[in-house]
Design a protein around this motif. Sequence first.
Motif, mmCIF file in Angstrom:
data_model
loop_
_atom_site.group_PDB
_atom_site.id
_atom_site.type_symbol
_atom_site.label_atom_id
_atom_site.label_comp_id
_atom_site.label_asym_id
_atom_site.label_seq_id
_atom_site.Cartn_x
_atom_site.Cartn_y
_atom_site.Cartn_z
ATOM 1 N N ASP A 137 -6.476 -5.514 -5.142
ATOM 2 C CA ASP A 137 -6.852 -5.268 -3.923
ATOM 3 C C ASP A 137 -6.920 -6.928 -3.328
ATOM 4 O OD1 ASP A 137 -6.817 -2.654 -3.515
ATOM 5 O OD2 ASP A 137 -9.155 -2.629 -3.882
ATOM 6 N N GLU A 138 -7.579 -7.828 -4.271
ATOM 7 C CA GLU A 138 -7.474 -9.255 -3.584
ATOM 8 C C GLU A 138 -6.309 -9.784 -3.786
ATOM 9 O OE1 GLU A 138 -9.587 -13.326 -5.312
ATOM 10 O OE2 GLU A 138 -10.736 -11.336 -5.811
ATOM 11 N N SER B 169 -4.202 -8.796 -0.457
ATOM 12 C CA SER B 169 -4.782 -9.354 0.506
ATOM 13 C C SER B 169 -4.367 -10.910 0.482
ATOM 14 C CB SER B 169 -6.393 -9.566 0.524
ATOM 15 O OG SER B 169 -6.745 -7.990 0.835
ATOM 16 N N ARG C 243 0.974 -1.204 0.066
ATOM 17 C CA ARG C 243 0.126 0.002 -0.017
ATOM 18 C C ARG C 243 0.902 1.198 -0.201
ATOM 19 N NH1 ARG C 243 -3.984 -0.749 -2.701
ATOM 20 N NH2 ARG C 243 -5.054 -2.479 -2.173
#
Length: 139
Positions: free
Chosen positions: A54-55, A58, A18
């Motif tokens: 994003d997946e 994660s 991030r």
Amino acid sequence: MNIDFEFKRPIDVFVTLRTLLAAGMRPSGTDEVAYVIDEDGMFDWQTSAVSGLDEVISKMADRRWIDRVVGITLLFPEVDRGGDFLFHPDRTSISCVISVNPKYLAGSSRFCDIGWYLERLVPLLDQLGLSEIESRDSP
């Protein structure tokens, strides 16, 4: 050509990615993101749609992969240069393998301008507890 970054304590994959993305880094493809979760020592890179970034992040940050290498290919802001960012199992080190359109030193067609990469990465990684840097270039 690669740069190894060591940290004082284990870093969080999610927070680190991030931080890089907030600074303008982006996936290597306009339509896809290349990543690896090295489950079996074969470094089988996968791709996913950019919409699934994003997946992917994660998934890479999931605690079940703490003892595995995970990585992602990222490009620097406003240029088509970048590399593979590999998070090692101890999570106290990251390697940046300069693999996408390397920037070479002026007047040299063989040696990478490591300083160019350090100038962009050190300020970002320093805030995460950076403690040591080692670079290698073998033309």
